[in-house]
Design a protein around this motif. Structure first.
Motif, PDB file in Angstrom:
ATOM      1  N   GLU A  55       0.830  -1.184   0.181  1.00 56.67           N
ATOM      2  CA  GLU A  55      -0.043  -0.011  -0.048  1.00 56.67           C
ATOM      3  C   GLU A  55       0.956   1.360  -0.132  1.00 56.67           C
ATOM      4  OE1 GLU A  55      -3.842   2.295   2.722  1.00 56.67           O
ATOM      5  OE2 GLU A  55      -2.659   0.287   3.443  1.00 56.67           O
ATOM      6  N   CYS A  56       1.876   1.088   0.625  1.00 55.10           N
ATOM      7  CA  CYS A  56       3.087   2.348   0.674  1.00 55.10           C
ATOM      8  C   CYS A  56       3.907   2.539  -0.510  1.00 55.10           C
ATOM      9  CB  CYS A  56       3.707   2.357   1.960  1.00 55.10           C
ATOM     10  SG  CYS A  56       2.964   2.602   3.302  1.00 55.10           S
ATOM     11  N   ILE A  57       4.305   1.411  -1.211  1.00 51.10           N
ATOM     12  CA  ILE A  57       5.515   1.419  -2.076  1.00 51.10           C
ATOM     13  C   ILE A  57       4.725   1.670  -3.423  1.00 51.10           C
ATOM     14  CG2 ILE A  57       6.983   0.091  -3.531  1.00 51.10           C
ATOM     15  CD1 ILE A  57       7.978  -1.389  -0.531  1.00 51.10           C
ATOM     16  N   ILE A  58       3.339   1.095  -3.670  1.00 43.59           N
ATOM     17  CA  ILE A  58       2.834   1.426  -4.802  1.00 43.59           C
ATOM     18  C   ILE A  58       1.207   1.964  -4.611  1.00 43.59           C
ATOM     19  CG2 ILE A  58       1.987   0.479  -7.090  1.00 43.59           C
ATOM     20  CD1 ILE A  58       4.818   0.085  -6.640  1.00 43.59           C
ATOM     21  N   PRO A  59       1.164   3.157  -4.089  1.00 40.65           N
ATOM     22  CA  PRO A  59      -0.120   3.626  -3.723  1.00 40.65           C
ATOM     23  C   PRO A  59      -1.000   3.959  -4.874  1.00 40.65           C
ATOM     24  CG  PRO A  59       1.801   5.415  -3.738  1.00 40.65           C
ATOM     25  CD  PRO A  59       2.348   4.185  -3.978  1.00 40.65           C
TER      26      PRO A  59
END
Length: 136
Positions: free
Chosen positions: A17-21
């Motif tokens: 969720e954070c790396i590919i928002p």
């Protein structure tokens, strides 16, 4: 050691969720790519010491908040913004080891994203054939 624990699966979901928002320049985000299957498959095909490194990497990220934020909460339980803050601190760290954790973690998510044919089409990448020749 090749399988992933439920805690590691939670860490992977929080990292994705954070790396590919959502809402990025590529029309795919963490919900469109099966990171968990990619990482599971990869874990069965790499040597034992690489599997250990991946498990260790996930463990460090999951429990880093205990040290860094000074309260006992795991990475997967943090809000999006606090997780993003931790990843940015890893990326910008002066310590090579900490930056290495960020690079390895990012690669675990960026490789399956860029292997996805829809993402390749969205960014205009044609890919390579198995013999190494560029597809034209």
């Amino acid at each position: 050691m090749g399988s992933l624990s439920n805690r590691e699966k939670g860490t992977i979901a929080a990292l994705a969720e954070c790396i590919i928002p959502e809402g990025g320049p590529i029309p795919y985000d963490f919900g469109n790519i099966d990171y968990l299957s990619f990482i599971k498959d990869m874990m069965t095909s790499v040597p034992q010491h690489i599997r250990w490194l991946i498990h260790f990497n996930l463990w460090v990220i999951e429990y880093f908040g205990w040290i860094y934020l000074k309260h006992p909460i795991t990475f997967s339980k943090l809000t999006f913004h606090k997780r993003e803050f931790i990843l940015l601190s890893f990326r910008n760290s002066k310590r090579f080891f900490v930056r290495g954790i960020y690079v390895l973690t990012s690669a675990l998510f960026l490789i399956p994203m860029y292997k996805n044919e829809s993402v390749m089409n969205a960014i205009g990448y044609l890919g390579y054939q198995k013999d190494g020749n560029k597809i034209s």
